[in-house]
Design a protein around this motif. Sequence first.
Motif, PDB file in Angstrom:
ATOM      1  N   ASP A 231      12.703 -39.262  67.727  1.00 15.42           N
ATOM      2  CA  ASP A 231      12.956 -38.642  67.081  1.00 15.42           C
ATOM      3  C   ASP A 231      11.932 -37.591  66.195  1.00 15.42           C
ATOM      4  O   ASP A 231      11.809 -36.766  65.480  1.00 15.42           O
ATOM      5  N   SER A 232      11.566 -39.281  65.500  1.00 14.73           N
ATOM      6  CA  SER A 232      10.565 -39.160  63.922  1.00 14.73           C
ATOM      7  C   SER A 232       9.659 -37.987  64.744  1.00 14.73           C
ATOM      8  O   SER A 232       8.579 -37.670  63.450  1.00 14.73           O
ATOM      9  N   GLY A 233       9.067 -38.297  65.744  1.00 15.20           N
ATOM     10  CA  GLY A 233       7.470 -37.325  66.301  1.00 15.20           C
ATOM     11  C   GLY A 233       6.328 -38.035  66.234  1.00 15.20           C
ATOM     12  O   GLY A 233       4.959 -37.621  66.350  1.00 15.20           O
ATOM     13  N   ILE A 234       6.650 -39.058  65.515  1.00 19.53           N
ATOM     14  CA  ILE A 234       5.848 -40.592  64.833  1.00 19.53           C
ATOM     15  C   ILE A 234       4.879 -40.556  66.398  1.00 19.53           C
ATOM     16  O   ILE A 234       5.535 -41.586  67.012  1.00 19.53           O
ATOM     17  N   PRO A 235       3.832 -40.185  66.891  1.00 16.53           N
ATOM     18  CA  PRO A 235       3.312 -40.491  68.703  1.00 16.53           C
ATOM     19  C   PRO A 235       3.533 -42.390  67.891  1.00 16.53           C
ATOM     20  O   PRO A 235       3.163 -43.279  67.296  1.00 16.53           O
ATOM     21  N   ARG A 236       3.405 -42.565  69.140  1.00 18.28           N
ATOM     22  CA  ARG A 236       4.313 -44.677  69.734  1.00 18.28           C
ATOM     23  C   ARG A 236       2.737 -45.378  69.322  1.00 18.28           C
ATOM     24  O   ARG A 236       3.048 -46.263  68.562  1.00 18.28           O
ATOM     25  N   GLU A 237       1.707 -44.364  69.590  1.00 24.43           N
ATOM     26  CA  GLU A 237      -0.278 -45.260  69.373  1.00 24.43           C
ATOM     27  C   GLU A 237       0.111 -46.058  68.675  1.00 24.43           C
ATOM     28  O   GLU A 237      -0.643 -46.219  68.165  1.00 24.43           O
ATOM     29  N   GLU A 238       0.561 -45.090  67.338  1.00 30.14           N
ATOM     30  CA  GLU A 238       0.556 -45.098  66.046  1.00 30.14           C
ATOM     31  C   GLU A 238       0.551 -46.865  64.982  1.00 30.14           C
ATOM     32  O   GLU A 238       0.556 -47.078  64.165  1.00 30.14           O
TER      33      GLU A 238
ATOM     34  N   ARG B 194      13.497 -54.376  80.491  1.00 30.13           N
ATOM     35  CA  ARG B 194      13.667 -53.313  80.649  1.00 30.13           C
ATOM     36  C   ARG B 194      13.191 -52.263  79.753  1.00 30.13           C
ATOM     37  O   ARG B 194      12.748 -51.643  79.362  1.00 30.13           O
ATOM     38  N   GLU B 195      14.346 -52.017  79.557  1.00 29.28           N
ATOM     39  CA  GLU B 195      15.012 -50.351  78.695  1.00 29.28           C
ATOM     40  C   GLU B 195      13.920 -50.320  77.426  1.00 29.28           C
ATOM     41  O   GLU B 195      14.026 -49.794  76.728  1.00 29.28           O
ATOM     42  N   LEU B 196      14.807 -51.718  76.864  1.00 26.20           N
ATOM     43  CA  LEU B 196      13.794 -51.685  75.402  1.00 26.20           C
ATOM     44  C   LEU B 196      12.213 -51.726  75.366  1.00 26.20           C
ATOM     45  O   LEU B 196      11.625 -51.108  74.383  1.00 26.20           O
ATOM     46  N   GLU B 197      11.777 -52.752  76.086  1.00 25.37           N
ATOM     47  CA  GLU B 197      10.590 -53.114  76.681  1.00 25.37           C
ATOM     48  C   GLU B 197      10.083 -51.088  76.991  1.00 25.37           C
ATOM     49  O   GLU B 197       7.940 -51.085  76.219  1.00 25.37           O
ATOM     50  N   GLU B 198      10.059 -50.407  78.288  1.00 24.75           N
ATOM     51  CA  GLU B 198       9.657 -49.875  77.985  1.00 24.75           C
ATOM     52  C   GLU B 198       9.873 -48.207  76.903  1.00 24.75           C
ATOM     53  O   GLU B 198       8.868 -47.951  76.585  1.00 24.75           O
ATOM     54  N   LYS B 199      10.554 -48.401  76.321  1.00 31.87           N
ATOM     55  CA  LYS B 199      11.072 -47.475  74.741  1.00 31.87           C
ATOM     56  C   LYS B 199      10.201 -47.565  73.996  1.00 31.87           C
ATOM     57  O   LYS B 199       9.938 -46.804  73.775  1.00 31.87           O
ATOM     58  N   LEU B 200      10.309 -49.026  73.569  1.00 35.01           N
ATOM     59  CA  LEU B 200       9.153 -49.335  72.139  1.00 35.01           C
ATOM     60  C   LEU B 200       7.893 -49.681  73.011  1.00 35.01           C
ATOM     61  O   LEU B 200       6.964 -50.100  72.223  1.00 35.01           O
TER      62      LEU B 200
END
Length: 433
Positions: free
Chosen positions: A194-201, A220-226
């Motif tokens: 929701d924060s909109g900050i790209p995950r790569e950052e 699996r859910e957590l690994e994928e989402k984070l």
Amino acid sequence: MIWNETMECMSREDLRKLQGMRLKATVEHAYHNTPFYRKKMQEMGVTPDDIESIDDIVKLPFTTKQDLRDNYPFGLMAAPMSEIVRLHASSGTTGKPIVVGYTRTDLGIWAEAVARCLCAYGLTKHDSVQVSYGYGMFTGGLGLHYGVENLGGTVIPMSSGNTQKQIALMHDFGAKALACTPSYALYLAEAIHDSGIPREEFQLKVGIFGAEPWTENMRRELEEKLGIKAYDIYGLTEVAGPGVGFECSYQNGTHLSEDHFYPEIIDPETLEPVAPGQHGELVFTTITKTGMPMLRYRTRDLTSLIYEKCECGRTLVRMTRILGRSDDMMIIRGVNVFPSQIESVILEINELEPHYLIIVDRKNNTDTLEIQVEMKEEFYSDEMNKILELKKRITSRLQSVLGIGPDIKIVEPRSIERSQGKAKRVIDKRVLY
Ligand code: ADP
Ligand code: ZN
């Protein structure tokens, strides 16, 4: 990576010798310093002289949570209060809190046990760990905190809650690892999105999740989402806190630091040890603690133990994923149901969010099982018949796994309360009657 190779990779024969010696010293210490243990042993006709090897552990009495409550607050201490440098209390998930005391030696052992975990997750002194377990009487926050310092890494002592700030600091400080409950990690993942900050950052690579049961599907859910690798950490206040057990990179069971915390599996009905590899209740004896040693503490956690050497090189025993506590087991229309079984099914279904609430009640003398679950936003607006089809699919899948049919309620996205610590996913209204 192995933190303490001597202890973690010792031959089973040497380890058992060491455990025997340590057990003997612990029993002597407890017998002479804790009237509670002395009385219990005298009742059974056992003295410290009867303990010669680790096999003699079966001669000792069990300790239960009720014993800790009955001796609240300091009745089980085996050291004078002048030697006790820290107190913690269990979070009280299942009733009145219990208190434990640690000597300086105990704190050192605990911090080293946590450092072993962190090292097994591939972390080093170059890494920073955001500790988002609660600080305070709960062992999670301070337990991880001193473990990270012991490793030489950088602690970000966030504690739980304050989700927006969690995300800002995780981003700005470049936290490599996040330590919190899996349910709070799920909430953080949603908030990061929701924060909109790209995950790569974010620099986040490792999740250190425990303090509550979680399933492979949740991993699996957590690994994928984070975008991380998520590792299990296990522990309980009575024995030390987090760091009693950890996963290595093979993630093939949770290694237990059995040179400090000796595990047994018993049949909770007969209290006899189960055959090797069988499921049952996990029991721990602390064999190095001095402040408040625990003899054969019944955890109520249900699991099994694997004694074969792990591919990582460790000989430390591994426990299989915890099904739940025996207290978590619901008996619904005579059938035993664990929340973790329900979680597994819900997380397999693509249209659903991993957020759910289980409500058990009794109507017209019959137990009812309602499961509220959120549908993903992109599906929620779908036509009625699609939702009905989905409900049918979930019901029949759960029926085949549980053996009883639940009533499924699809609720609006984000309507189920998010957890910041240990999740409360079951409401059993029957206990109110
Ligand atoms: P409380 O009993 O009040 O919850 P604790 O914080 O001491 O207090 O909780 C320890 C319990 O939490 C364990 O006995 C176990 O049931 C659960 N737990 C801890 N870590 C894990 C884990 N990695 N997997 C499953 N359950 C866990
Ligand atoms: Zn391993």
